[in-house]
Write an enzyme that holds these catalytic residues in place. Sequence first.
Site, PDB file in Angstrom:
ATOM      1  N   SER A  20       1.029  -1.522  -0.038  1.00  0.00           N
ATOM      2  CA  SER A  20      -0.024   0.266  -0.244  1.00  0.00           C
ATOM      3  C   SER A  20       0.689   0.993   0.061  1.00  0.00           C
ATOM      4  O   SER A  20       1.558   1.491   0.726  1.00  0.00           O
ATOM      5  CB  SER A  20      -0.728   0.217   1.107  1.00  0.00           C
ATOM      6  OG  SER A  20      -1.214   0.939   1.198  1.00  0.00           O
ATOM      7  N   LYS A  44      -3.209   2.247  -1.955  1.00  0.00           N
ATOM      8  CA  LYS A  44      -3.124   3.521  -1.141  1.00  0.00           C
ATOM      9  C   LYS A  44      -4.619   3.537  -0.106  1.00  0.00           C
ATOM     10  O   LYS A  44      -5.339   2.990  -0.948  1.00  0.00           O
ATOM     11  CB  LYS A  44      -2.864   4.181  -2.115  1.00  0.00           C
ATOM     12  CG  LYS A  44      -2.693   6.048  -1.399  1.00  0.00           C
ATOM     13  CD  LYS A  44      -1.882   7.049  -2.417  1.00  0.00           C
ATOM     14  CE  LYS A  44      -1.186   7.892  -1.576  1.00  0.00           C
ATOM     15  NZ  LYS A  44      -0.836   7.396   0.127  1.00  0.00           N
ATOM     16  N   ALA A  69       6.998  10.649   4.693  1.00  0.00           N
ATOM     17  CA  ALA A  69       5.801  11.563   5.213  1.00  0.00           C
ATOM     18  C   ALA A  69       4.732  11.779   4.896  1.00  0.00           C
ATOM     19  O   ALA A  69       4.294  13.299   5.092  1.00  0.00           O
ATOM     20  CB  ALA A  69       6.865  12.379   6.361  1.00  0.00           C
ATOM     21  N   LEU A  72      -0.473   9.997   4.254  1.00  0.00           N
ATOM     22  CA  LEU A  72      -1.368   8.937   3.608  1.00  0.00           C
ATOM     23  C   LEU A  72      -2.536  10.264   2.482  1.00  0.00           C
ATOM     24  O   LEU A  72      -4.112  10.534   2.886  1.00  0.00           O
ATOM     25  CB  LEU A  72      -2.006   8.353   4.898  1.00  0.00           C
ATOM     26  CG  LEU A  72      -1.791   7.336   5.838  1.00  0.00           C
ATOM     27  CD1 LEU A  72      -2.445   7.268   7.436  1.00  0.00           C
ATOM     28  CD2 LEU A  72      -1.849   6.399   4.653  1.00  0.00           C
ATOM     29  N   CYS A 128      -1.765   4.613  11.483  1.00  0.00           N
ATOM     30  CA  CYS A 128      -2.603   5.682  11.591  1.00  0.00           C
ATOM     31  C   CYS A 128      -2.425   6.658  13.180  1.00  0.00           C
ATOM     32  O   CYS A 128      -2.824   5.675  14.053  1.00  0.00           O
ATOM     33  CB  CYS A 128      -4.241   5.499  11.374  1.00  0.00           C
ATOM     34  SG  CYS A 128      -3.635   5.414   9.452  1.00  0.00           S
ATOM     35  N   ASN A 190       4.991  -2.439   8.542  1.00  0.00           N
ATOM     36  CA  ASN A 190       4.451  -0.800   8.035  1.00  0.00           C
ATOM     37  C   ASN A 190       5.760  -0.398   8.662  1.00  0.00           C
ATOM     38  O   ASN A 190       7.329  -1.475   8.989  1.00  0.00           O
ATOM     39  CB  ASN A 190       3.239  -0.589   8.923  1.00  0.00           C
ATOM     40  CG  ASN A 190       2.942   0.681   7.819  1.00  0.00           C
ATOM     41  OD1 ASN A 190       3.453   0.968   6.775  1.00  0.00           O
ATOM     42  ND2 ASN A 190       1.895   0.770   8.479  1.00  0.00           N
ATOM     43  N   GLY A 242      11.295  -3.929   2.264  1.00  0.00           N
ATOM     44  CA  GLY A 242      12.382  -4.083   1.969  1.00  0.00           C
ATOM     45  C   GLY A 242      12.305  -5.309   0.730  1.00  0.00           C
ATOM     46  O   GLY A 242      13.743  -5.214   0.109  1.00  0.00           O
TER      47      GLY A 242
END
Length: 300
Positions: A20, A44, A69, A72, A128, A190, A242
């Site tokens: 995502s 996304k 950063a 979202l 989040c 994440n 990665g």
Amino acid sequence: MNMKVCLAGIELNNPVMTASGTFGSGEEYSEFVDLSKLGAVVTKGVANIPWSGNETPRIAETCGGMINAIGLQNPGIDVFIKRDLPFLKKYDTKIIVNVCGKTTQDYCEVVERLANEPVDMLEINISCPNVKEGGIAFGQNPCSVEAITKEVKKYAKQPIIMKLSPNVTDITETAKAAEAGGADVLSLINTLTGMKIDIHRRSFALANKTGGLSGPAVKPVAVRMVYQVAQAVKLPIIGMGGIVSAEDAIEFILAGASAVSVGTANFTNPTATLDVIEGIKAYMNRYQVANIQELIGAVK
């Protein structure tokens, strides 16, 4: 050779999907990648209303990866349903929608809106910041993880993937909490929280000061966490962090992942997902592996 994998009753043609936030909702990459060749497209993050994201600059390169950063940024659920879903339905691939929010109600609104849409699974981004808890991520507190999982499950008609944050002392605790809350699948990891400073300007490289580190630099941490979680819970796992090559993907599968997501690599190599799929096939041929199930968690 059988590369099919099953996640909570949903069968994927192969174990490779997008991560995502690194593939848009598929359309941007469709001229480079035949989406039908992917196990799944993970969109996304989608929120209940449009998000503008963070101030710029919000991306910086680092050694072995990148730090972002973005915040979202997304056009919201209405645009997603009207514009992006019809495009994705043209392809023979599974559709996984990443869901983000600032409150539990935000998540539930999106999940409820998607209940009757042609979506195969939902990935809940619990990294989040929870505005009601002073900005601490939902995924950093096992009690919050269990609570939001339970709440989201009340509204979901599709299987739920809980995406775990690595920014915790013990990721098995949050994995167990998600399992207790009724999660169907787990995805990890994440991004890791990081920082970059411009020494010549003596300022932060990102307007947000901190960002999420991704790319090859995080892979050893991600593989270790996938292995730990695979030992701690009975849920299927989507491993990520990665992955650049088939060799990277196979590490995650041997550690216990049933499927893998390719993320940051898409930025430098738009066909990275297809290269990983072909590389896994070559590996299976080389070692005479008839079914990919033989590889899942097979590390000794």
